[in-house]
Each structure stands twice: as structure tokens, then as C-alpha cells.
Design a protein around this motif. Sequence first.
Motif, PDB file in Angstrom:
ATOM      1  N   SER A   1       0.822  -1.204   0.000  1.00 11.08           N
ATOM      2  CA  SER A   1       0.000   0.000   0.000  1.00 11.08           C
ATOM      3  C   SER A   1       0.862   1.262   0.000  1.00 11.08           C
ATOM      4  O   SER A   1       0.607   2.212  -0.750  1.00 11.08           O
ATOM      5  CB  SER A   1      -0.908  -0.013   1.236  1.00 11.08           C
ATOM      6  N   MET A   2       1.911   1.260   0.806  1.00  8.64           N
ATOM      7  CA  MET A   2       2.814   2.416   0.879  1.00  8.64           C
ATOM      8  C   MET A   2       3.554   2.624  -0.439  1.00  8.64           C
ATOM      9  O   MET A   2       3.754   3.768  -0.867  1.00  8.64           O
ATOM     10  CB  MET A   2       3.810   2.229   2.010  1.00  8.64           C
ATOM     11  N   ILE A   3       3.958   1.548  -1.080  1.00 10.71           N
ATOM     12  CA  ILE A   3       4.653   1.663  -2.365  1.00 10.71           C
ATOM     13  C   ILE A   3       3.714   2.237  -3.416  1.00 10.71           C
ATOM     14  O   ILE A   3       4.100   3.135  -4.180  1.00 10.71           O
ATOM     15  CB  ILE A   3       5.246   0.301  -2.788  1.00 10.71           C
ATOM     16  N   ILE A   4       2.480   1.754  -3.471  1.00  8.82           N
ATOM     17  CA  ILE A   4       1.498   2.290  -4.423  1.00  8.82           C
ATOM     18  C   ILE A   4       1.276   3.774  -4.155  1.00  8.82           C
ATOM     19  O   ILE A   4       1.263   4.598  -5.079  1.00  8.82           O
ATOM     20  CB  ILE A   4       0.177   1.500  -4.349  1.00  8.82           C
ATOM     21  N   GLN A   5       1.093   4.135  -2.890  1.00  8.15           N
ATOM     22  CA  GLN A   5       0.907   5.548  -2.536  1.00  8.15           C
ATOM     23  C   GLN A   5       2.119   6.374  -2.949  1.00  8.15           C
ATOM     24  O   GLN A   5       1.977   7.462  -3.523  1.00  8.15           O
ATOM     25  CB  GLN A   5       0.655   5.688  -1.040  1.00  8.15           C
ATOM     26  N   GLY A   6       3.320   5.866  -2.659  1.00 11.21           N
ATOM     27  CA  GLY A   6       4.541   6.584  -3.022  1.00 11.21           C
ATOM     28  C   GLY A   6       4.651   6.800  -4.520  1.00 11.21           C
ATOM     29  O   GLY A   6       5.036   7.887  -4.970  1.00 11.21           O
ATOM     30  N   LEU A   7       4.317   5.781  -5.300  1.00  9.25           N
ATOM     31  CA  LEU A   7       4.345   5.907  -6.767  1.00  9.25           C
ATOM     32  C   LEU A   7       3.350   6.962  -7.232  1.00  9.25           C
ATOM     33  O   LEU A   7       3.679   7.803  -8.088  1.00  9.25           O
ATOM     34  CB  LEU A   7       4.044   4.564  -7.430  1.00  9.25           C
ATOM     35  N   LEU A   8       2.144   6.947  -6.686  1.00 12.82           N
ATOM     36  CA  LEU A   8       1.134   7.940  -7.081  1.00 12.82           C
ATOM     37  C   LEU A   8       1.518   9.345  -6.647  1.00 12.82           C
ATOM     38  O   LEU A   8       1.394  10.297  -7.433  1.00 12.82           O
ATOM     39  CB  LEU A   8      -0.233   7.562  -6.505  1.00 12.82           C
ATOM     40  N   PHE A   9       1.991   9.507  -5.418  1.00 16.40           N
ATOM     41  CA  PHE A   9       2.388  10.837  -4.952  1.00 16.40           C
ATOM     42  C   PHE A   9       3.555  11.382  -5.775  1.00 16.40           C
ATOM     43  O   PHE A   9       3.584  12.563  -6.119  1.00 16.40           O
ATOM     44  CB  PHE A   9       2.757  10.815  -3.473  1.00 16.40           C
ATOM     45  N   ALA A  10       4.516  10.525  -6.083  1.00 16.13           N
ATOM     46  CA  ALA A  10       5.671  10.965  -6.875  1.00 16.13           C
ATOM     47  C   ALA A  10       5.238  11.378  -8.275  1.00 16.13           C
ATOM     48  O   ALA A  10       5.771  12.335  -8.838  1.00 16.13           O
ATOM     49  CB  ALA A  10       6.713   9.844  -6.951  1.00 16.13           C
ATOM     50  N   TRP A  11       4.285  10.676  -8.852  1.00 16.53           N
ATOM     51  CA  TRP A  11       3.789  11.003 -10.194  1.00 16.53           C
ATOM     52  C   TRP A  11       2.943  12.282 -10.171  1.00 16.53           C
ATOM     53  O   TRP A  11       3.063  13.136 -11.055  1.00 16.53           O
ATOM     54  CB  TRP A  11       2.969   9.828 -10.727  1.00 16.53           C
TER      55      TRP A  11
END
Length: 144
Positions: A50-60
Amino acid sequence: MKAKFWLAVLAYVIPTFPLGYFWHLSTFKAQYDALAVYRVDVIIPMGLASMIIQGLLFAWLYPKLFSTAQDQWTRSAVKFFLLFTILAWSFLVLPVAAKFNMTSVAQFMALETAFTLIQYAVTAPLIALAWRDRVPLASAANPT
């Protein structure tokens, strides 16, 4: 992808994982156990995913929503903090308190609100720094 993107992903995941782990499973474990809201055998890889998905979305999303200009990074960090703290709180605190049985809704909301505030207070400036434009060497050497 740009190095800034991956730095922004890491700027979210690296502090969020230990903060979440220690907050929920160590520091306030007794309080969460008393609330009787979480499963006994927490599935850590799902939380990390979940944190990795969030990190990818926030970074994008970051450079699409906020300025990356050198002189705007603090303002952008504050905007990121405000937007995503409120959004996360509305996704993760209110609906859980509304839907799940627990011994104290007020205590759950206090713990999770504090966690959300701290999480984004830490990650917002780190993501902003990851995306911040660098001062060109010529400008840094010859300030006007």
C-alpha cells in the motif's frame, strides 16, 4: 523515469514504513490492542505494498499539482501536506471509525489523526525536496 521521481517515491516509503510499523505495532500497540479494531496477525507485506502504491502515485502527481521551482519548494510542501493529509484522513480515519467495531471511536480517531499528521509532516517536505529544481551552477556562483 527521472531520478527525481524515484527519490520522491523513496521520500514517501522510507519514512512511512518505519513510522507506521513502530506507531501501530510497537509504540501504541497496547492502545490499538485495547481498541480491538485490528487483526492480531497484521499482514505487513500488504501494508508495505500500500505504501509503495501511494509513493508511486504521490511521486507522479507531485510535479503535476505543485511547483518544483527552487524558491517555491516550502510553499509546495505545505500545499502537499494540506491536500494529502486531509485526503488521507478522509480515506483512512473517518471511514474506519464509521464502519468497524472498536472500543473507543474517539481514541482511534485521536491516534490515527496524530499518525496522519506526523506522517505527512515528515513526507511532504521530503517529496518537495526530491522534486525541487536545482539552482544552476552559474546562478549559484554569481548571485545577483
